[in-house]
Design an enzyme around this catalytic site. Structure first.
Site, PDB file in Angstrom:
ATOM      1  N   HIS A  53      45.941  42.522  31.799  1.00 48.70           N
ATOM      2  CA  HIS A  53      46.972  42.769  32.807  1.00 48.70           C
ATOM      3  C   HIS A  53      48.272  42.087  32.403  1.00 48.70           C
ATOM      4  CE1 HIS A  53      43.883  43.685  36.193  1.00 48.70           C
ATOM      5  NE2 HIS A  53      44.063  44.696  35.372  1.00 48.70           N
ATOM      6  N   THR A  83      44.376  42.093  42.377  1.00 47.56           N
ATOM      7  CA  THR A  83      42.909  42.190  42.404  1.00 47.56           C
ATOM      8  C   THR A  83      42.258  40.829  42.633  1.00 47.56           C
ATOM      9  OG1 THR A  83      42.696  41.897  40.016  1.00 47.56           O
ATOM     10  CG2 THR A  83      42.964  44.164  40.825  1.00 47.56           C
ATOM     11  N   THR A  84      43.104  39.833  42.932  1.00 47.01           N
ATOM     12  CA  THR A  84      42.593  38.496  43.263  1.00 47.01           C
ATOM     13  C   THR A  84      43.236  38.076  44.578  1.00 47.01           C
ATOM     14  OG1 THR A  84      44.402  37.497  42.004  1.00 47.01           O
ATOM     15  CG2 THR A  84      42.295  37.786  40.861  1.00 47.01           C
ATOM     16  N   HIS A  95      47.161  38.189  31.615  1.00 50.92           N
ATOM     17  CA  HIS A  95      45.826  37.596  31.736  1.00 50.92           C
ATOM     18  C   HIS A  95      44.768  38.655  31.484  1.00 50.92           C
ATOM     19  CE1 HIS A  95      46.502  38.913  35.999  1.00 50.92           C
ATOM     20  NE2 HIS A  95      45.281  39.379  35.804  1.00 50.92           N
ATOM     21  N   HIS A 113      39.943  31.237  36.685  1.00 52.94           N
ATOM     22  CA  HIS A 113      39.560  32.618  36.992  1.00 52.94           C
ATOM     23  C   HIS A 113      39.855  33.554  35.832  1.00 52.94           C
ATOM     24  CE1 HIS A 113      40.507  30.905  41.097  1.00 52.94           C
ATOM     25  NE2 HIS A 113      39.238  31.190  41.158  1.00 52.94           N
ATOM     26  N   HIS A 153      40.669  40.310  32.040  1.00 55.46           N
ATOM     27  CA  HIS A 153      39.447  40.450  32.844  1.00 55.46           C
ATOM     28  C   HIS A 153      38.335  40.931  31.937  1.00 55.46           C
ATOM     29  CE1 HIS A 153      41.460  40.123  36.798  1.00 55.46           C
ATOM     30  NE2 HIS A 153      42.483  40.660  36.138  1.00 55.46           N
TER      31      HIS A 153
HETATM   32 ZN   LIG Z   1      44.353  40.826  36.746  1.00 54.59          ZN
END
Ligand SMILES: [Zn+2]
Length: 295
Positions: free
Chosen positions: A129, A210-211, A110, A81, A112
Site C-alpha cells: 500500500h 483497512t486498519t 507499508h 502491525h 500486508h
Molecule cells: Zn494497508
C-alpha cells in the site's frame, strides 16, 4: 441513580474485559469483531473482492506521477502491525489525474501479507500500500475528510527466484523485526522499484482504511499489473514481531461487503500481465493471428 451508575460501571468493566474497547493503537489482527465501531457499521469499507465481472470499464485519464523515481534515504519501522517505509530529505512524490479527485502526496508505504484485496477470489502472498494524503493537509486531518486519502495497492505474485529490488529492504527488516517501534535507515531507496512499470490498468473504488479506525472516503487504486517476490522473501515479512513479541504471521483484514458501491476498471492498452481475468487486448490479437496462421 446509584443502582444505574453501578450498572453502567459493570457494563464498562464487562466491555473492557471482553475487549470491546479498542484504542487506535492496541487493536489486533485475528479479532476484527473487537475493532472500533465504524469498522463494524461502516457501509464503504475495505478491502473488497475485485473482479472484472463486478467492475464497470472506464477510460480514466493517465495518472500523472512526479518524484516516485527519486533515489533517497528512507526509514523503515516495525509498527507492530506492518513494516512501513517513509522517505527522508526529499519532496514527497505527487500524483494527480487518473480520475483522482485532487492532487495527492505520498505519506508512506507499508505491506500486508497475505493480500487484503482479492482478484477473482485469489489472495496474493503480499500487497503493498502506498498511502497518500491530499495536498496541503496532514495525514491526521486527511483521514477525516472525504477524498482526503488515496491509496495505491500493488499485488505481488510468487517468483521462483529472489527479487533483487527487495533485498536491501529485507536486510533492514531483519534488524527491526524483533522490536515494535524499531526504526532503521534505508539508503538509495526508490518508490519506483515497488511499482509496476505499466500503471495504466487499475481498479478504482471508494472505500476505507483497512486498519482502525477504518475511516471512510478513501480513494482506492489497485493496479492490475503485479510485481514479483519469492516465497522465502515473503517469509521474512512473517517474522516481524507484534507488541506481544509473537510473530505477525499475517496482517490482512477480511473482505468487506460491497453494499452496492461502483467498482471501475481501466484496462491497460499495452498489457495486463496478471489482471486475473482481464485479457490483454494486444496479446489476444497477436494470439488470434498466430492461431489463424497455423490453421
Ligand atoms: Zn494497508
Amino acid at each position: 441513580m446509584i443502582v444505574r451508575q453501578k450498572a453502567f460501571v459493570f457494563v464498562v468493566v464487562l466491555l473492557e474485559w471482553t475487549g470491546q474497547f479498542v484504542s487506535a493503537s492496541d487493536w489486533k489482527y485475528g479479532n476484527e469483531g473487537a475493532w472500533p465501531e465504524l469498522c463494524q457499521s461502516g457501509s464503504r469499507q475495505s478491502p473488497i473482492g475485485l473482479s472484472p465481472s463486478i467492475a464497470m470499464w472506464k477510460n480514466f485519464s493517465r495518472l500523472i506521477m512526479e518524484g516516485y523515481g527519486q533515489r533517497t534515504v528512507a526509514v523503515m519501522k516495525n509498527n507492530g502491525h506492518s513494516a512501513e517505509v517513509r522517505l527522508k530529505h526529499v519532496q514527497n512524490p505527487k500524483v494527480h489525474g487518473g480520475g483522482l479527485p485532487g492532487f495527492y502526496e505520498l505519506d508512506h508505504l507499508h505491506f500486508h501479507w497475505q493480500s487484503e484485496h482479492t482478484v477473482d477470489d485469489i489472495r496474493f502472498p503480499l500487497e503493498l500500500h502506498l498511502v497518500h494524503h491530499i495536498k496541503g493537509m496532514e495525514m491526521t486531518e486527511a483521514v477525516e475528510h472525504p477524498n482526503g486519502v488515496a491509496v495505491f495497492a500493488v499485488m505481488l505474485e510468487i517468483s521462483p527466484d529472489d527479487e533483487e529490488d527487495f533485498e536491501p529492504l529485507l536486510d533492514i527488516l531483519d534488524n527491526l523485526k524483533d522490536t515494535v517501534g524499531e526504526v532503521r535507515q534505508l539508503t538509495d531507496f526508490s518508490v519506483k522499484d515497488f511499482l509496476p512499470k505499466d500503471k495504466a490498468g487499475f481498479y478504482r473504488y471508494e472505500g476505507s482504511l483497512t486498519t482502525p479506525n477504518c475511516n471512510e472516503g478513501v480513494i482506492w487504486t489497485v493496479f492490475t499489473n503485479t510485481l514479483r517476490i519469492s516465497r522465502s522473501q515473503v517469509k521474512k515479512f512473517e517474522q516481524i514481531k507484534t507488541t506481544e513479541k509473537s510473530p505477525l504471521t499475517q496482517n490482512f483484514r477480511g473482505i468487506q461487503p460491497l453494499n452496492g458501491r461502483a467498482v471501475y476498471l481501466k484496462r491497460s492498452p499495452v498489457m495486463d500481465s496478471s489482471a486475473r481475468g482481464v485479457v490483454p487486448s494486444a496479446w489476444l490479437a497477436v494470439s488470434l493471428v498466430y492461431v489463424g496462421l497455423r490453421w
